[in-house]
Scaffold this motif. Structure first.
Motif, PDB file in Angstrom:
ATOM      1  N   SER A 282       0.804  -1.117  -0.020  1.00  0.00           N
ATOM      2  CA  SER A 282      -0.088   0.039  -0.025  1.00  0.00           C
ATOM      3  C   SER A 282       0.747   1.222  -0.128  1.00  0.00           C
ATOM      4  O   SER A 282       0.531   2.503  -0.525  1.00  0.00           O
ATOM      5  CB  SER A 282      -0.885   0.033   1.151  1.00  0.00           C
TER       6      SER A 282
ATOM      7  N   LEU B 231      -5.506  -1.895   8.210  1.00  0.00           N
ATOM      8  CA  LEU B 231      -6.046  -0.345   8.478  1.00  0.00           C
ATOM      9  C   LEU B 231      -4.470   0.039   8.634  1.00  0.00           C
ATOM     10  O   LEU B 231      -4.546   1.664   8.591  1.00  0.00           O
ATOM     11  CB  LEU B 231      -6.722  -0.364   9.521  1.00  0.00           C
TER      12      LEU B 231
ATOM     13  N   LYS C 110      -3.569   2.522   5.793  1.00  0.00           N
ATOM     14  CA  LYS C 110      -4.734   3.306   5.353  1.00  0.00           C
ATOM     15  C   LYS C 110      -4.709   4.617   6.241  1.00  0.00           C
ATOM     16  O   LYS C 110      -4.714   5.802   5.963  1.00  0.00           O
ATOM     17  CB  LYS C 110      -5.976   2.597   5.534  1.00  0.00           C
TER      18      LYS C 110
END
Length: 255
Positions: free
Chosen positions: A108, A223, A226
């Motif tokens: 990510s 998460l 994020k």
């Protein structure tokens, strides 16, 4: 956790009388009961599908619609059971939490200008699983796992793992963040503040999967990236990120 790794696998986790061993034993023993329940749910799905088809004047297709809905219900029930068992993999020792989190962070954040260093330590002081350095700041991310029924919560500002205080774990990670920040600031001349995070691989987390308590952010592993990407503002230039990364790679021990 700081000062050591929870992934040095204790032999008692894989033999009789550990919570993990009993969990897997009960899971296997309850398999026939879960299958019976799944068959019943599927049968109900077939009945509902047939009734719905008749109500919509699709009598000729009723058997196919009923069968389709029954299979859909059975597949959904199987998936929920599989997901519940899969979620305990790190706690059971079947998977390594730091490997999972490292992949998620790199996947990510890699294209967002962030560097991820795994397994770093200050000799005789602190160790962490991941150090993340990027445009919006610096984070340390550690990994931990509790039994599935352990409630992780914050009451009156204090962190709890079940009925036990979580202050010790929070203080250790906050202390590690401060120690790493002090070292990087001293070695680079760049003012560094590090935010500590704990990736929780198993345990009963609050709705949403994120909890902030005692200076520590606890969250589901998926998460972490994020939350990092959601940080506002640019704190470091590309040159500073490179310097901080090279300094961390040189000055911090690889564990």
């Amino acid at each position: 956790m700081p000062g050591g790794s929870i992934y040095v696998q204790p032999s008692e986790k894989y033999t009789g009388n550990s919570p993990q061993w009993w969990y897997e034993k009960f899971w296997r023993e309850e398999a026939p009961s879960r299958r019976r329940s799944r068959y019943i749910k599927a049968a109900v799905g077939v009945v509902i599908g047939v009734a719905l088809a008749i109500r919509l004047d699709l009598t000729g297709a009723a058997p196919f619609i009923g069968l389709f809905l029954g299979v859909l219900v059975a597949a959904g029930d199987w998936y929920l059971d599989w997901r519940a068992f899969h979620a305990t993999a790190v706690w059971r020792g079947a998977k390594r939490g730091e490997v999972i989190t490292a992949k998620l962070l790199r996947r990510s954040l890699g294209k967002e200008g962030y560097n991820v260093l795994d397994g770093r330590a200050i000799r005789d002081q602190a160790s962490i699983d991941h150090l993340v350095i990027g445009p919006a700041g610096v984070w340390i991310v550690d990994n931990e796992s509790w039994s599935p029924d352990t409630e992780i919560a914050c009451y009156t500002g204090r962190l709890f793992f079940g009925e036990k205080y979580g202050s010790k774990q929070a203080k250790a990670l906050v202390g590690a963040a401060e120690a790493f920040a002090e070292l990087l600031s001293r070695e680079t001349g760049i003012l560094v503040t590090i935010s500590p995070m704990l990736a929780v691989h198993c345990g009963d987390m609050p709705k949403g999967g994120i909890l902030v308590a005692e200076g520590l952010t606890l969250l589901k592993p998926r998460l972490a990236a994020k939350v990092i990407k959601a940080a506002e503002g640019r704190v470091y230039t590309d040159e500073q990120i490179e310097l901080l990364t090279r300094t961390a790679a040189r000055a911090l021990q690889k564990v």
